[in-house]
Design a protein around this motif. Sequence first.
Motif, PDB file in Angstrom:
ATOM      1  N   ARG A   1       0.831  -1.223   0.000  1.00 39.71           N
ATOM      2  CA  ARG A   1       0.000   0.000   0.000  1.00 39.71           C
ATOM      3  C   ARG A   1       0.854   1.255   0.000  1.00 39.71           C
ATOM      4  O   ARG A   1       0.551   2.238  -0.648  1.00 39.71           O
ATOM      5  CB  ARG A   1      -0.874   0.011   1.261  1.00 39.71           C
ATOM      6  CG  ARG A   1      -2.287  -0.381   1.035  1.00 39.71           C
ATOM      7  CD  ARG A   1      -3.210   0.042   2.171  1.00 39.71           C
ATOM      8  NE  ARG A   1      -2.624   0.284   3.462  1.00 39.71           N
ATOM      9  CZ  ARG A   1      -2.492  -0.626   4.429  1.00 39.71           C
ATOM     10  NH1 ARG A   1      -2.910  -1.862   4.241  1.00 39.71           N
ATOM     11  NH2 ARG A   1      -1.955  -0.310   5.590  1.00 39.71           N
ATOM     12  N   ARG A   2       1.940   1.208   0.763  1.00 43.93           N
ATOM     13  CA  ARG A   2       2.799   2.387   0.902  1.00 43.93           C
ATOM     14  C   ARG A   2       3.494   2.757  -0.413  1.00 43.93           C
ATOM     15  O   ARG A   2       4.014   3.861  -0.544  1.00 43.93           O
ATOM     16  CB  ARG A   2       3.857   2.135   1.994  1.00 43.93           C
ATOM     17  CG  ARG A   2       3.283   2.265   3.393  1.00 43.93           C
ATOM     18  CD  ARG A   2       4.175   1.568   4.411  1.00 43.93           C
ATOM     19  NE  ARG A   2       3.764   1.871   5.776  1.00 43.93           N
ATOM     20  CZ  ARG A   2       2.654   1.404   6.343  1.00 43.93           C
ATOM     21  NH1 ARG A   2       1.835   0.626   5.669  1.00 43.93           N
ATOM     22  NH2 ARG A   2       2.368   1.729   7.590  1.00 43.93           N
ATOM     23  N   SER A   3       3.511   1.848  -1.377  1.00 43.19           N
ATOM     24  CA  SER A   3       4.235   2.127  -2.629  1.00 43.19           C
ATOM     25  C   SER A   3       3.458   3.073  -3.542  1.00 43.19           C
ATOM     26  O   SER A   3       3.999   3.575  -4.524  1.00 43.19           O
ATOM     27  CB  SER A   3       4.512   0.821  -3.377  1.00 43.19           C
ATOM     28  OG  SER A   3       3.289   0.272  -3.845  1.00 43.19           O
ATOM     29  N   MET A   4       2.172   3.324  -3.198  1.00 41.80           N
ATOM     30  CA  MET A   4       1.355   4.198  -4.061  1.00 41.80           C
ATOM     31  C   MET A   4       1.988   5.578  -4.191  1.00 41.80           C
ATOM     32  O   MET A   4       2.027   6.158  -5.271  1.00 41.80           O
ATOM     33  CB  MET A   4      -0.054   4.351  -3.482  1.00 41.80           C
ATOM     34  CG  MET A   4      -0.885   3.097  -3.645  1.00 41.80           C
ATOM     35  SD  MET A   4      -2.529   3.377  -2.959  1.00 41.80           S
ATOM     36  CE  MET A   4      -3.099   1.702  -2.824  1.00 41.80           C
ATOM     37  N   GLY A   5       2.483   6.083  -3.069  1.00 34.96           N
ATOM     38  CA  GLY A   5       3.066   7.424  -3.063  1.00 34.96           C
ATOM     39  C   GLY A   5       4.350   7.507  -3.867  1.00 34.96           C
ATOM     40  O   GLY A   5       4.846   8.603  -4.135  1.00 34.96           O
ATOM     41  N   PHE A   6       4.922   6.366  -4.217  1.00 40.49           N
ATOM     42  CA  PHE A   6       6.174   6.365  -4.984  1.00 40.49           C
ATOM     43  C   PHE A   6       5.935   5.975  -6.440  1.00 40.49           C
ATOM     44  O   PHE A   6       6.882   5.680  -7.156  1.00 40.49           O
ATOM     45  CB  PHE A   6       7.171   5.394  -4.339  1.00 40.49           C
ATOM     46  CG  PHE A   6       7.726   5.899  -3.039  1.00 40.49           C
ATOM     47  CD1 PHE A   6       8.890   6.642  -3.016  1.00 40.49           C
ATOM     48  CD2 PHE A   6       7.072   5.653  -1.840  1.00 40.49           C
ATOM     49  CE1 PHE A   6       9.400   7.114  -1.826  1.00 40.49           C
ATOM     50  CE2 PHE A   6       7.575   6.125  -0.646  1.00 40.49           C
ATOM     51  CZ  PHE A   6       8.738   6.871  -0.629  1.00 40.49           C
TER      52      PHE A   6
END
Length: 334
Positions: free
Chosen positions: A172-177
């Motif tokens: 989920r955290r990879s969305m911002g990247f």
Amino acid sequence: MTSDSRGAQLKPKILVTRAVFQEVIDYLSEYFDVDSNQSDEVFSDAELIRRLQGKAGVYANPTNLMSAEVIRSAPELRAICNMAVGYNNIDVAAATAAGIMVTNTPDVLNETTADFGWTLLMATARRVTESEHYLRAGLWKKWNYDSFMGVDVHGSTLGVIGMGRIGRAVARRSMGFNMKVIYNNRSRLAPELEAEANNARHVSREELLRSADHVVLVLPYSKESHHLIGAAELALMKPTATLINIARGGIVDDAALIDALSAGKIAAAGLDVFENEPAFNLGFLKLSNVVLTPHIGSASGSTRRAMADCAADNLIAALSGHRPPNLLNPESFK
Ligand code: DGY
């Protein structure tokens, strides 16, 4: 609770194997006669067996090997409550055969551990530890166009092996990247879970290793996952790729990883867990392309406290006739 010869109620006896928050010892003492170890002695198997005599419950953690031998040597034991989500330190089959409940601490550590997976990923990709050592050693004399060039994280492909709750929180955290996510798991996730995990795409392990720029391991350790990443798997990875292990030692063949890192077969690794930890392979210390941390993935103050409380609540439920919330072997609950 049992009674003594004068009819006074006796609290069940429990062992807390390692030091833990004093508030948790106080809480457990409201329900149990607690044999604690706040001096944090590391018990040998023989000492563990000796301290378990007459105990109805044990509040354990991954540093305690609750083997079949230990379990069979504690005839009064009814519950083993681990202060960790991983429970490969416990022979669950032996506990089930002995009618002993086993619990772990899922969920409370998902986000903190995923944060730490990213901490290692970023530090590894951008050579943070290595460049800090250089600076601290007084070697920084001038800016260079090619100093400590790492690999990009944004826009790259993240490969997650083990897409459980923590794996999905990492994805989920990879969305911002602005990353693509591929994953490998025993079974494919439901479409809504894949969507939540940044539209993760299920692929074979081989495809993941060949295509990912950053491979993150978040799967449980078991006989099946022992040395899942060895020389052959590392050889499939890109020479610019990083490998991050926030799962368990033993999933990676550490000697093979040291060879691959030394030979430049992959760019770098970020490791929070090791085979035989804390006595890890000292070959890692000779390498500059590793970021090494001492199994601290879940170690934020509030999460470690939540894990400690969760293990205590499991033990209290188990020994007061209730089904513990995080029971791993439901067959043992009668
Ligand atoms: C866990 O909960 O399994 C963490 O790795 C701490 O051991």
